[in-house]
Design a protein around this motif. Structure first.
Motif, PDB file in Angstrom:
ATOM      1  N   ALA A 243      -6.049  17.552 -15.773  1.00 30.32           N
ATOM      2  CA  ALA A 243      -4.840  18.189 -16.739  1.00 30.32           C
ATOM      3  C   ALA A 243      -3.294  17.808 -16.113  1.00 30.32           C
ATOM      4  CB  ALA A 243      -5.420  19.188 -16.750  1.00 30.32           C
ATOM      5  N   SER A 244      -3.494  17.270 -14.942  1.00 25.69           N
ATOM      6  CA  SER A 244      -2.179  17.243 -14.356  1.00 25.69           C
ATOM      7  C   SER A 244      -1.052  16.093 -15.110  1.00 25.69           C
ATOM      8  CB  SER A 244      -2.144  16.609 -13.239  1.00 25.69           C
ATOM      9  OG  SER A 244      -2.791  14.861 -12.774  1.00 25.69           O
ATOM     10  N   LYS A 245      -1.750  15.634 -16.134  1.00 25.88           N
ATOM     11  CA  LYS A 245      -0.581  14.971 -17.128  1.00 25.88           C
ATOM     12  C   LYS A 245      -1.072  15.889 -18.458  1.00 25.88           C
ATOM     13  CE  LYS A 245       0.003  10.963 -14.581  1.00 25.88           C
ATOM     14  NZ  LYS A 245       1.134  11.407 -13.539  1.00 25.88           N
ATOM     15  N   HIS A 246      -0.327  15.084 -19.439  1.00 27.66           N
ATOM     16  CA  HIS A 246      -0.530  15.252 -21.141  1.00 27.66           C
ATOM     17  C   HIS A 246      -2.074  14.514 -21.530  1.00 27.66           C
ATOM     18  CE1 HIS A 246       0.239  15.229 -25.149  1.00 27.66           C
ATOM     19  NE2 HIS A 246       0.801  17.005 -24.853  1.00 27.66           N
ATOM     20  N   TRP A 247      -2.196  15.649 -22.266  1.00 30.01           N
ATOM     21  CA  TRP A 247      -4.151  14.245 -22.883  1.00 30.01           C
ATOM     22  C   TRP A 247      -3.762  12.633 -22.976  1.00 30.01           C
ATOM     23  CZ3 TRP A 247      -4.360  12.288 -27.323  1.00 30.01           C
ATOM     24  CH2 TRP A 247      -3.966  12.750 -28.117  1.00 30.01           C
ATOM     25  N   SER A 248      -2.548  12.304 -23.526  1.00 26.62           N
ATOM     26  CA  SER A 248      -2.390  10.835 -24.258  1.00 26.62           C
ATOM     27  C   SER A 248      -1.700  10.330 -22.889  1.00 26.62           C
ATOM     28  CB  SER A 248      -0.955  11.271 -25.370  1.00 26.62           C
ATOM     29  OG  SER A 248       0.364  11.538 -24.711  1.00 26.62           O
ATOM     30  N   ASP A 249      -1.648  10.847 -21.855  1.00 26.69           N
ATOM     31  CA  ASP A 249      -0.716   9.810 -20.807  1.00 26.69           C
ATOM     32  C   ASP A 249      -2.184   9.906 -19.674  1.00 26.69           C
ATOM     33  OD1 ASP A 249       2.029   9.803 -21.208  1.00 26.69           O
ATOM     34  OD2 ASP A 249       1.842  11.730 -20.425  1.00 26.69           O
ATOM     35  N   VAL A 250      -3.490  10.617 -20.258  1.00 23.28           N
ATOM     36  CA  VAL A 250      -4.910  10.618 -19.418  1.00 23.28           C
ATOM     37  C   VAL A 250      -4.985   9.628 -19.500  1.00 23.28           C
ATOM     38  CG1 VAL A 250      -6.434  11.301 -18.350  1.00 23.28           C
ATOM     39  CG2 VAL A 250      -4.194  12.591 -18.636  1.00 23.28           C
ATOM     40  N   LEU A 251      -5.764   9.431 -21.725  1.00 25.51           N
ATOM     41  CA  LEU A 251      -6.144   8.380 -22.436  1.00 25.51           C
ATOM     42  C   LEU A 251      -5.462   7.040 -22.048  1.00 25.51           C
ATOM     43  CD1 LEU A 251      -7.958   7.752 -25.032  1.00 25.51           C
ATOM     44  CD2 LEU A 251      -6.170   8.112 -26.186  1.00 25.51           C
ATOM     45  N   GLU A 252      -4.173   7.141 -22.197  1.00 22.81           N
ATOM     46  CA  GLU A 252      -3.851   5.884 -22.130  1.00 22.81           C
ATOM     47  C   GLU A 252      -3.575   4.935 -20.655  1.00 22.81           C
ATOM     48  OE1 GLU A 252       0.600   3.625 -22.978  1.00 22.81           O
ATOM     49  OE2 GLU A 252       0.250   5.562 -21.774  1.00 22.81           O
ATOM     50  N   THR A 253      -4.679   6.228 -19.471  1.00 19.89           N
ATOM     51  CA  THR A 253      -4.731   5.215 -18.036  1.00 19.89           C
ATOM     52  C   THR A 253      -6.306   4.654 -18.380  1.00 19.89           C
ATOM     53  OG1 THR A 253      -3.774   7.590 -17.019  1.00 19.89           O
ATOM     54  CG2 THR A 253      -5.787   5.855 -15.947  1.00 19.89           C
ATOM     55  N   LEU A 254      -7.369   5.167 -19.236  1.00 15.16           N
ATOM     56  CA  LEU A 254      -8.089   4.436 -19.864  1.00 15.16           C
ATOM     57  C   LEU A 254      -8.363   3.128 -20.942  1.00 15.16           C
ATOM     58  CD1 LEU A 254     -11.081   4.064 -18.389  1.00 15.16           C
ATOM     59  CD2 LEU A 254     -11.769   5.937 -20.423  1.00 15.16           C
ATOM     60  N   THR A 255      -7.548   3.873 -22.237  1.00 11.15           N
ATOM     61  CA  THR A 255      -8.138   2.902 -23.271  1.00 11.15           C
ATOM     62  C   THR A 255      -6.819   2.318 -23.254  1.00 11.15           C
ATOM     63  OG1 THR A 255      -7.065   4.760 -24.534  1.00 11.15           O
ATOM     64  CG2 THR A 255      -9.688   5.211 -24.145  1.00 11.15           C
TER      65      THR A 255
END
Length: 621
Positions: free
Chosen positions: A562-574
């Motif tokens: 949870a170190s970044k906003h979830w939209s940033d994390v989602l973007e990492t993979l997708t």
């Protein structure tokens, strides 16, 4: 005395606000100190919770409540120390995010009396859910437990009278006795929310998604999948009508829940009645698991091998030592499967009353997905050791399960007798089986929290609550109770997650976002091509097993926690930044096309009228 304490607390916040420190270095040292202390304190709290969940005694319940109170006091003290800093204006974005999470006091803001009452209300709801027994349909003196006895009956029995008997008794015993504790819980959760400067408990829950448009986004997705859901619902009702007859299933009414193979109608586990091509291969391998001598331990080892094959972590030694994977014979436990992170020494565990079945085989992969998430972000500061949002954690194991339940994978590990590609009929069977679980869950998950949001907001009067709950189930899912329910009943607490205070919208999010994960992972594995007509390259027959490329991409996302906003994390993979049902619908597109054509040919009625099983007919008129 209580008013004086509250006044002192409020005054302390006012003073703090007027003389905040901007010393980032001092704040960073304090955060590091608190995080180190939190690991030990959270471990102690988790041990107490684990001991209660795996041995339901009054003594363990008291120890659990004491540990939670101790943790609450520490969290409150730590938050007040951190609030001395003007962290919102810090330059260090990571530090700002850490302090934002650590100063969210939550329920810990309550005074000792209220916190104990809240903890007790939740514990009593959980205990009521775990301890009740129901007399056997054929021999009332023989008492059956919900897990696994009654769950198995619901899966296997096709006697409507027997199913209605267990359904009605379950809701009478698992739900209604908890009504007072539920409203005490609502009262105190709202009290905590207001003290945290939220309007109510719903706003405090929704804040975890860090998106002011989150509710609107969920409603948009519900509309996005609605045409598909309506087609599936109509076909399932038609097939149930064929099997049970018009005295049990009306082609214009909602589907009676007890006929769906699941106590809550959240999953429609009736493949034998619904999967259309009975002579084509179907994804059903319980018999094969038993035949091949699978045990609970072997199913867990098989799941671990999948994660290892994509370069994720093996289960630590303590996992095998401390997990409870079968129901003990000498004590009562909460059988609902769950994954636990004890925060230190790689101590991660699963608690599950495993049966050798296809369903439990998939559940094991889901729960081990939680464990993998814990292991991938274990080196982050404690406040970041969580899913990017509540749905991420639920989606990880389900993403793996999409591969695990594919014909391609089941053939690879010898659990499916078919050759893996037998044309459109087998493909429709597989998609139907998945839709009976994935698509069916969405309206259910939405209603679980839609109802609780409204209770928190005070828009549902307690005297009308149960009728409102069932009308929501009817309105959004076309589902009806097995027997007449009214406001003298109270049925939402007959769902474990409600009794255990688990926010449920995470499962809605997970059921959508896992397909976004799955599509991205399949592309990484070279298992999916959007324009390919080759069925082995389709989303619904993709298997990322043994793909290090897919595993490494997942690992990169999971390690962010949870170190970044979830939209940033989602973007990492997708590469995407928004929750969207497009991948979900793409996965199921062949089935949706088939349903539209088949329902048209059969002249099946789409939609439903009001149910006569809800004793409040004017509620939505």
């Amino acid at each position: 005395m209580l008013k004086l304490l509250i006044l002192k607390f409020v005054l302390s916040l006012v003073v703090l606000t007027n003389c905040l420190s901007n010393d980032e270095q001092a704040a960073e040292k304090l955060v590091e100190k608190i995080c180190d202390e939190l690991k030990t304190k959270m471990y102690e709290t988790n041990v107490a919770s684990w001991n209660h969940a795996t041995n339901l005694t009054n003594d363990n319940e008291k120890k659990k409540e004491d540990a939670e109170l101790k943790m609450a006091k520490y969290n409150k003290k730590a938050a007040l120390e951190l609030l001395k800093f003007d962290y919102k204006n810090f330059k260090n974005e990571t530090l700002k995010r850490l302090m934002s999470k650590m100063t969210m006091i939550g329920d810990n803001i309550l005074d000792e009396k209220d916190f104990r009452e809240l903890s007790s209300a939740i514990s009593q709801m959980q205990s009521n859910f775990a301890k009740f027994k129901i007399g056997c349909f054929k021999n009332k003196n023989e008492l059956l437990e919900f897990e696994p006895d009654i769950i198995e009956i619901l899966l296997k029995s096709r006697d409507p009278d027997e199913l209605e008997y267990y359904w009605t008794n379950f809701y009478n015993l698992a739900g209604t006795p908890s009504v007072k504790n539920f409203y005490k819980y609502v009262e105190l959760r709202n009290k905590a929310a207001v003290k945290n400067k939220f309007k109510d408990g719903s706003e405090m829950w929704l804040s975890n998604y860090e998106d002011e448009n989150f509710e609107k986004n969920i409603e948009e997705i519900l509309e996005q999948i609605k045409p598909f859901y309506m087609q599936l619902h109509a076909f399932v009702r038609h097939k149930l009508h064929e099997h049970y007859g018009p005295e049990h299933v009306d082609l214009k009414k909602p589907i009676p829940m007890h006929l769906l193979g699941n106590m809550w109608g959240q999953l429609w586990e009736i493949d034998d009645l619904i999967v259309p091509y009975q002579n084509a291969s179907k994804i059903e391998f319980t018999e094969e698991l038993v035949k091949q001598g699978y045990t609970a331990k072997k199913m867990f080892e098989t799941a671990e091998e999948f994660f290892k094959s994509i370069n994720l972590s093996p289960m630590p030694e303590l996992f095998w030592k401390n997990s409870v994977i079968e129901k003990p014979k000498d004590r009562e436990i909460v059988c609902h499967a769950s994954a636990w992170d004890f925060t230190i020494n790689d101590d991660v565990r699963i608690k599950m009353c495993t049966k050798v079945t296809m369903g439990d085989f998939v559940i094991i992969h889901h729960e081990m997905g939680h464990i993998e998430y814990h292991l991938q972000y274990k080196n982050l500061p404690l406040p970041f050791r969580n899913g990017a949002n509540e749905g991420f954690h639920e989606a990880v194991g389900d993403t793996i399960a999409l591969s695990v339940s594919s014909p391609k994978h089941l053939n690879r590990i010898g659990l499916l007798k078919s050759k893996g590609d037998e044309g459109q009929e087998s493909n429709i069977n597989q998609l139907m089986s998945n839709a009976l679980r994935k698509l069916a869950l969405l309206p259910f998950a939405y209603v679980m929290d839609k109802f609780r949001y409204e209770v928190f907001r005070g828009t549902i009067e307690p005297e009308n609550a149960n009728c409102h709950f069932w009308r929501l189930r009817e309105k959004h899912g076309g589902i009806a109770p097995a027997s007449v329910r009214g406001n003298h009943d109270f049925d939402i607490t007959a769902k474990y997650h409600v009794s255990a205070d688990v926010e449920y919208m995470r499962y809605f999010v997970a059921n959508i976002i896992q397909f976004q994960f799955h599509k991205a992972a399949c592309i990484k594995a070279g298992e999916y091509e959007s324009d390919s007509k080759n069925p082995t390259k389709s989303l619904n027959n993709c298997d990322i097993y043994q793909s290090k490329e897919a595993g490494n991409a997942l690992k990169e996302m999971l390690s962010l926690g949870a170190s970044k906003h979830w939209s940033d994390v989602l973007e990492t993979l997708t590469g995407e930044r928004k929750l969207d049902a497009s991948a979900f619908l793409e996965y199921f597109q062949p089935l949706q096309d088939w349903l539209i054509k088949t329902n048209e040919e059969l002249g099946v009625n789409i939609g439903w009228e009001l149910s006569d099983k809800i004793d409040c007919p004017n509620l939505y008129e």
